[in-house]
Design an enzyme around this catalytic site. Structure first.
Site, mmCIF file in Angstrom:
data_model
loop_
_atom_site.group_PDB
_atom_site.id
_atom_site.type_symbol
_atom_site.label_atom_id
_atom_site.label_comp_id
_atom_site.label_asym_id
_atom_site.label_seq_id
_atom_site.Cartn_x
_atom_site.Cartn_y
_atom_site.Cartn_z
ATOM 1 C CE LYS A 223 -15.337 -27.930 0.838
ATOM 2 N NZ LYS A 223 -14.317 -28.553 1.702
ATOM 3 N NE ARG A 257 -18.493 -33.156 4.444
ATOM 4 C CZ ARG A 257 -19.011 -31.986 4.067
ATOM 5 N NH1 ARG A 257 -18.563 -31.365 2.994
ATOM 6 N NH2 ARG A 257 -19.975 -31.430 4.771
HETATM 7 C C1 8Y4 Z 1 -20.909 -25.256 -1.705
HETATM 8 C C2 8Y4 Z 1 -21.275 -26.265 -0.839
HETATM 9 C C3 8Y4 Z 1 -19.771 -24.546 -1.429
HETATM 10 C C4 8Y4 Z 1 -20.519 -26.538 0.279
HETATM 11 C C5 8Y4 Z 1 -19.031 -24.820 -0.304
HETATM 12 C C6 8Y4 Z 1 -19.399 -25.825 0.553
HETATM 13 C C7 8Y4 Z 1 -15.311 -30.539 4.514
HETATM 14 C C8 8Y4 Z 1 -15.906 -31.060 5.659
HETATM 15 C C9 8Y4 Z 1 -17.001 -29.304 4.996
HETATM 16 C C10 8Y4 Z 1 -14.143 -31.175 4.003
HETATM 17 C C11 8Y4 Z 1 -14.365 -32.745 5.818
HETATM 18 C C12 8Y4 Z 1 -18.473 -27.187 2.386
HETATM 19 C C13 8Y4 Z 1 -17.868 -30.436 7.079
HETATM 20 C C14 8Y4 Z 1 -17.700 -26.980 3.639
HETATM 21 N N1 8Y4 Z 1 -16.012 -29.450 4.105
HETATM 22 N N2 8Y4 Z 1 -15.452 -32.161 6.307
HETATM 23 N N3 8Y4 Z 1 -16.966 -30.275 5.958
HETATM 24 N N4 8Y4 Z 1 -13.715 -32.282 4.697
HETATM 25 N N5 8Y4 Z 1 -13.857 -33.837 6.421
HETATM 26 N N6 8Y4 Z 1 -18.620 -26.031 1.678
HETATM 27 O O1 8Y4 Z 1 -13.520 -30.786 3.025
HETATM 28 O O2 8Y4 Z 1 -18.923 -28.246 2.070
HETATM 29 S S1 8Y4 Z 1 -18.196 -28.031 4.989
#
Ligand code: 8Y4
Length: 278
Positions: A223, A257
């Site tokens: 992130k 996660r």
């Molecule tokens: C690069 C890759 C940059 C991915 C940003 C991202 C969470 C979640 C997401 C979390 C739970 C993400 C579905 C966002 N984040 N579920 N989901 N907790 N429970 N962004 O923090 O991965 S999606």
């Protein structure tokens, strides 16, 4: 010791910290292959994550990144259901579905999903009822604002207190709907309507989220907090993400996660061994 959740017949044993592997089935991750290419690629990656030690696989078909276009329900179903069904039938670990849409909750659980991971904490009308009827565990996440605009100007007087109060309110809403506490995980929602400072404060005081008494799940993998801290693009955020995962587990998180399963499993095995020596 520690809870053992029943995820549609497959156990999720949280006596030790576990890794949730991320499986995106959004078009941006399986770009020009179209629908035919999605299932075999998703299966291959999911098998790999299980071999690397993932205890659960999170399947998501709706991008929650800021600025991402909203996905219609039928498109979300077309993306997610075949993948959930195939993985649930083949893999020994539970399959989590990343959704807050009542129809997707119902249909995904009907084809084998063992956990509902909802970044909206079951606030969409009908979602609480759908999750209660589904009978599988739910992960309730905190988000300030809406995915499209949440990073515009996040503001809190007391980010940790406000996140904890929000999660307690959603737990109460679940209980009122017949979802027992034994079926609930909590997530402070790193990056969802939070500045870098808010994310760091939440990680530092994650013990206060854990003190609610339910298993805590965190998602920080790749992130933008690491982009900001390390001035690193997405593909160079692994080591920072591992450090954050270690801190989270030491502050009480039970599920991490991540996109980087093998590295995270190894880091958490070391943390777990150290915690057990105490
Ligand atoms: C690069 C890759 C940059 C991915 C940003 C991202 C969470 C979640 C997401 C979390 C739970 C993400 C579905 C966002 N984040 N579920 N989901 N907790 N429970 N962004 O923090 O991965 S999606």
């Amino acid at each position: 010791m520690g809870p053992r959740l029943d995820c549609a017949g497959k156990p999720l044993d949280l006596s030790v910290p576990r890794v949730m592997g991320v499986l995106n089935v959004t078009p941006d991750s399986f770009s020009d292959g179209g629908r035919f290419a999605r299932l075999p690629l998703a299966l291959e990656r999911a098998r790999e994550m299980v071999a690397e030690g993932a205890a659960i696989i999170d399947v998501g078909g709706e991008s929650t990144r800021p600025g991402a276009p909203p996905v219609g329900v039928e498109e979300e179903l077309r993306r997610v259901l075949p993948v959930v069904e195939a993985l649930a039938a083949e893999l020994p670990v539970p399959i989590s579905v990343d959704t807050g849409t009542p129809k997707v909750i119902r249909e995904a659980v009907a084809v084998g999903a063992g956990l509902v991971n909802d970044v909206r904490a079951l606030r969409v009308p009908g979602a609480l009822e759908a999750a209660a009827a589904a009978g599988v565990p739910v992960c309730l996440m905190h988000m300030q604002g809406e995915p499209g605009t949440m990073q515009a100007s996040p503001r809190y007087d007391d980010v940790v207190g406000e996140v904890v109060r929000f999660l307690e309110e959603r737990v109460a809403a679940c209980e009122a709907q017949g979802i027992p506490r034994s079926r609930i995980l909590l997530d402070p929602g790193f990056g969802f309507g939070k500045t870098l400072e808010h994310n760091l404060r939440l990680l530092h005081r994650l013990d206060r989220v854990a003190a609610v008494g339910l298993p805590v799940l965190v998602g920080m993998s790749r992130k933008s907090m690491f982009g900001a801290l390390l001035d690193a693009p997405v593909h160079r955020r692994l080591y920072g993400g591992l450090a954050a995962a270690v801190v989270a587990v030491m502050r009480g998180a039970r599920v991490v996660r991540t996109h980087d399963v093998r590295a995270t499993v190894e880091a958490l095995a070391v943390v777990s061994a150290v915690m057990d020596a105490g």
